[in-house]
Structure formats: C-alpha cells, structure tokens
Design an enzyme around this catalytic site. Structure first.
Site, PDB file in Angstrom:
ATOM      1  N   ARG A  74       7.627 -27.928  55.289  1.00 45.53           N
ATOM      2  CA  ARG A  74       7.675 -26.675  54.517  1.00 45.53           C
ATOM      3  C   ARG A  74       8.111 -26.987  53.092  1.00 45.53           C
ATOM      4  NH1 ARG A  74       8.145 -21.835  56.975  1.00 45.53           N
ATOM      5  NH2 ARG A  74       7.707 -21.170  54.837  1.00 45.53           N
TER       6      ARG A  74
ATOM      7  N   HIS B 118       1.113 -15.754  56.783  1.00 47.92           N
ATOM      8  CA  HIS B 118       2.206 -16.698  56.484  1.00 47.92           C
ATOM      9  C   HIS B 118       1.577 -17.978  55.920  1.00 47.92           C
ATOM     10  CE1 HIS B 118       6.095 -18.289  56.307  1.00 47.92           C
ATOM     11  NE2 HIS B 118       6.391 -18.446  57.580  1.00 47.92           N
TER      12      HIS B 118
ATOM     13  N   CYS C  68       6.004 -22.880  64.419  1.00 48.65           N
ATOM     14  CA  CYS C  68       6.563 -22.614  63.080  1.00 48.65           C
ATOM     15  C   CYS C  68       8.082 -22.491  63.114  1.00 48.65           C
ATOM     16  CB  CYS C  68       5.936 -21.348  62.508  1.00 48.65           C
ATOM     17  SG  CYS C  68       6.147 -19.916  63.579  1.00 48.65           S
TER      18      CYS C  68
ATOM     19  N   ASP D 168       3.861 -19.446  68.604  1.00 47.32           N
ATOM     20  CA  ASP D 168       4.864 -18.738  67.796  1.00 47.32           C
ATOM     21  C   ASP D 168       5.513 -17.707  68.716  1.00 47.32           C
ATOM     22  OD1 ASP D 168       6.349 -17.591  65.728  1.00 47.32           O
ATOM     23  OD2 ASP D 168       4.660 -16.476  64.881  1.00 47.32           O
TER      24      ASP D 168
ATOM     25  N   ARG E 240       9.132 -12.178  50.786  1.00 48.23           N
ATOM     26  CA  ARG E 240       8.934 -12.018  52.243  1.00 48.23           C
ATOM     27  C   ARG E 240       9.080 -10.532  52.517  1.00 48.23           C
ATOM     28  NH1 ARG E 240      11.332 -15.436  57.273  1.00 48.23           N
ATOM     29  NH2 ARG E 240       9.634 -16.717  56.516  1.00 48.23           N
TER      30      ARG E 240
ATOM     31  N   GLN F  58       3.469 -21.368  55.553  1.00 51.05           N
ATOM     32  CA  GLN F  58       3.581 -22.063  56.835  1.00 51.05           C
ATOM     33  C   GLN F  58       2.314 -22.865  57.106  1.00 51.05           C
ATOM     34  OE1 GLN F  58       6.282 -21.993  59.231  1.00 51.05           O
ATOM     35  NE2 GLN F  58       5.058 -23.718  59.912  1.00 51.05           N
TER      36      GLN F  58
HETATM   37  N1   CP Z   1       8.868 -20.699  59.954  1.00 49.60           N
HETATM   38  C1   CP Z   1       9.565 -19.877  59.162  1.00 49.60           C
HETATM   39  O1   CP Z   1       8.995 -19.211  58.269  1.00 49.60           O
HETATM   40  O2   CP Z   1      10.888 -19.844  59.396  1.00 49.60           O
HETATM   41  P1   CP Z   1      11.948 -18.838  58.738  1.00 49.60           P
HETATM   42  O3   CP Z   1      11.603 -17.452  59.235  1.00 49.60           O
HETATM   43  O4   CP Z   1      13.289 -19.300  59.201  1.00 49.60           O
HETATM   44  O5   CP Z   1      11.799 -18.902  57.242  1.00 49.60           O
HETATM   45  N1  NVA Z   2       5.563 -14.397  63.531  1.00 52.02           N
HETATM   46  C1  NVA Z   2       6.933 -14.658  63.167  1.00 52.02           C
HETATM   47  C2  NVA Z   2       7.016 -15.853  62.287  1.00 52.02           C
HETATM   48  C3  NVA Z   2       8.392 -16.278  61.901  1.00 52.02           C
HETATM   49  C4  NVA Z   2       8.386 -17.456  60.986  1.00 52.02           C
HETATM   50  C5  NVA Z   2       7.528 -13.435  62.486  1.00 52.02           C
HETATM   51  O1  NVA Z   2       6.822 -12.813  61.677  1.00 52.02           O
HETATM   52  O2  NVA Z   2       8.675 -13.108  62.758  1.00 52.02           O
END
Ligand code: CP
Ligand code: NVA
Length: 297
Positions: free
Chosen positions: A281, A123, A253, A213, A96, A126
C-alpha cells in the site's frame, strides 16, 4: 491538467504501468516538498492512513489527517467549498467517504489531485497494491487468473477492473444477491475475461490467486449477523485453496475476520501474501502520488 484518481480506470494501462514502476523507485522525487497533503477520513483506517502519511513524508510533504466529523463534508460546509480551500494549502487531497459522489464533487472543485482512499463503490489504491504484489510474485500478469470469493463490494469492483486491465482473467463468486454491480462487471468485461458465479469452487479452479474481503464492510455493521448466515460456504479455507492449486497465492486487503471470510490456516499459511500486500500500500501510493504530481505530455 489536474488528474484525479477516483477509480482505477481513471488511469489507462500505460499510466498504471508508470505508477507501478514508480512504486519501486528507490529514490522517490520530492514532489511534495514544502507542501501539505490533506487526508480526510469519514471511516476508520489503519493501512490507508498510515501508508498515505508515510508516502507523503517520503515525497517531502507534510500530511494533515482529518478524521470523523472534524470537517463535516456537506454538514459543516459543502464538498466543493472544502476542496477549494484545501487546494490552497495542499498538493493533494485524499478522502475516504461513504458516498462516492462526494469524491466526484471534491474533484470537481479541486485544483490539486483528489485520491480515493476508499468509498462505498471503489478502493483503487488497494488495487494498485494488489497488482504490485501480484507482479512481484508472477511478473507479467497477462493470462493469469484471479478468483475473488465473497462480497461483490468496493474492493471487488476496483480489483475486477484493475486486473482485467493487466490482461488477467477475473472470476468472482458471491452468494445470491451479493454480485458486484453491473456497471463494474461491464467495465471489467470490456477489458478482459470475467466470470461471475455463485460457486466458489468454480471460481477458484486452477486460479493463480484467490482474494477475499470482509463480508460486512464499514457502514454495514448492522447487517453482519445476516451476512454471516448468507455467506456460509464462502470462507476461503484449506479445502477451497486446494481447488486453486498449490502454486496459488492468497490475498486479502485486511482487516481480516478469521473464521468468517478466511480461515486462520489460510491467512497465516504459506500461500498467503497479505503482509507483503499490506506493505505494498505504501509503495503503490507513493508511486501514485509521485505520478499525479509530475507533469506528463
Ligand atoms: N485495506 C485497507 O484499506 O485497510 P484500512 O481500512 O485499515 O485502511
Ligand atoms: N470492503 C471493506 C474494505 C476495507 C478495507 C470496507 O469497505 O469496509
């Protein structure tokens, strides 16, 4: 050949089909037996971290989660050197990151699959869970309509591409200046019908699913106040859900900010599938890892 999963269209339609089928395999193959899985996080995570760790365990592997600056991608050592070393211990590398290019560089040097656990651009894990959830609800998704209301961000771009790959029509409503990047719109439009608008009511009209989101993603915290003003009118609330129709489902999400991108009544209401979506997930990622670690013709 080592396959990586940096965005949803790194797999073709048939491969996504196989991953989603594998997600529902009640006897997951032990493809990670006696192997590690390195999970690197430059940003916080609840769902992705927990679901990846459990997915790895269910496939017989041992997850090693590394958070924050502990590894220091490109500060302590290069992304390429990290990938070369981790490939020698682990069956997969998940990351990430902020810059998507770091994933591409990890993948370029890794001898094991690299999985995008969220970048500023995409993502895709997701999206797999989102598609699984929609299929559990509707069966075949061809001809179904999904409306995304809010920021044209990482979640939006992967969803657009993944949904059109399933034959869905995608409608995205954002405030001016927050439309998804042209390249993602084109990738989705190459595969199906895409509408980009600044009117949330146009996007949701007769939609089967409404998705939103957060307005300020991780790394954009300093913009949160300005965005709250600029996104006024884009809250998914009861009035907007009424525009979609009573059979429409609501997806998010998570994490959610009640009263901003979604009202508490919609998030907690009967149309909301968000907890099932969060559970998925785990299943989707287990299916993905299993597929990536199995030889294919
Ligand atoms: N939806 C999602 O990716 O959640 P987190 O940021 O908690 O992993
Ligand atoms: N768009 C959000 C998604 C979190 C799962 C972010 O990048 O923070």
């Amino acid at each position: 050949m080592t396959r990586h999963f940096l965005d949803v269209d790194d797999l073709d339609v048939d491969e996504i089909e196989a991953v989603l089928a594998e997600a529902e395999n009640p006897a997951p193959p032990q493809v990670l037996a006696r192997r590690g899985a390195a999970l690197l996080f430059e940003k916080p995570s609840l769902r992705t971290r927990s679901s990846m760790e459990v997915a790895v365990a269910q496939l017989g592997g041992h997850p090693i989660t590394i958070v924050g600056d502990e590894v220091g991608i490109d500060t302590r050592e290069t992304a390429e050197d990290i990938a070369r070393v981790l490939s020698r211990y682990h069956g997969i590398i998940g990351a990430r990151v902020f810059e998507h290019s770091k994933l591409e560089r990890l993948a370029s040097a890794s001898s094991v699959p690299v999985v995008n656990m969220l970048s500023d651009d995409a993502h895709p894990c997701q999206t797999l869970a989102d598609l699984l959830t929609l299929r559990q609800q509707f069966g075949n998704l061809k001809g179904r309509v999904i409306a995304y209301v809010g920021d044209g961000n990482n979640v939006c771009t992967s969803l657009m591409v993944g949904a059109t790959m399933q034959g869905m029509e995608v409608r995205v409503a954002t405030p001016p200046g927050y439309a998804p990047p042209t390249d993602a719109v084109e990738r989705a439009a190459d595969r199906g019908e895409v509408v980009v608008t600044e009117d949330p009511f146009v996007a949701v009209r007769d939609a089967d699913a409404v998705y939103t989101d957060v307005w300020a993603s991780m790394g954009q915290e300093a913009e949160a106040d300005r965005r709250r003003t600029e996104f006024a009118g884009f809250t998914v609330d009861d009035a907007l859900m009424e525009g979609a129709g009573s059979d429409a489902v609501f997806l998010h999400c998570l994490p959610a900010h009640r009263g901003e991108e979604v009202s508490a009544s919609v998030l907690e209401g009967p149309q909301s599938l968000v907890w099932q979506q969060a559970e998925n997930r785990l299943h989707a990622q287990r299916g993905l890892l299993s597929w990536l670690l199995t030889e294919h013709e």
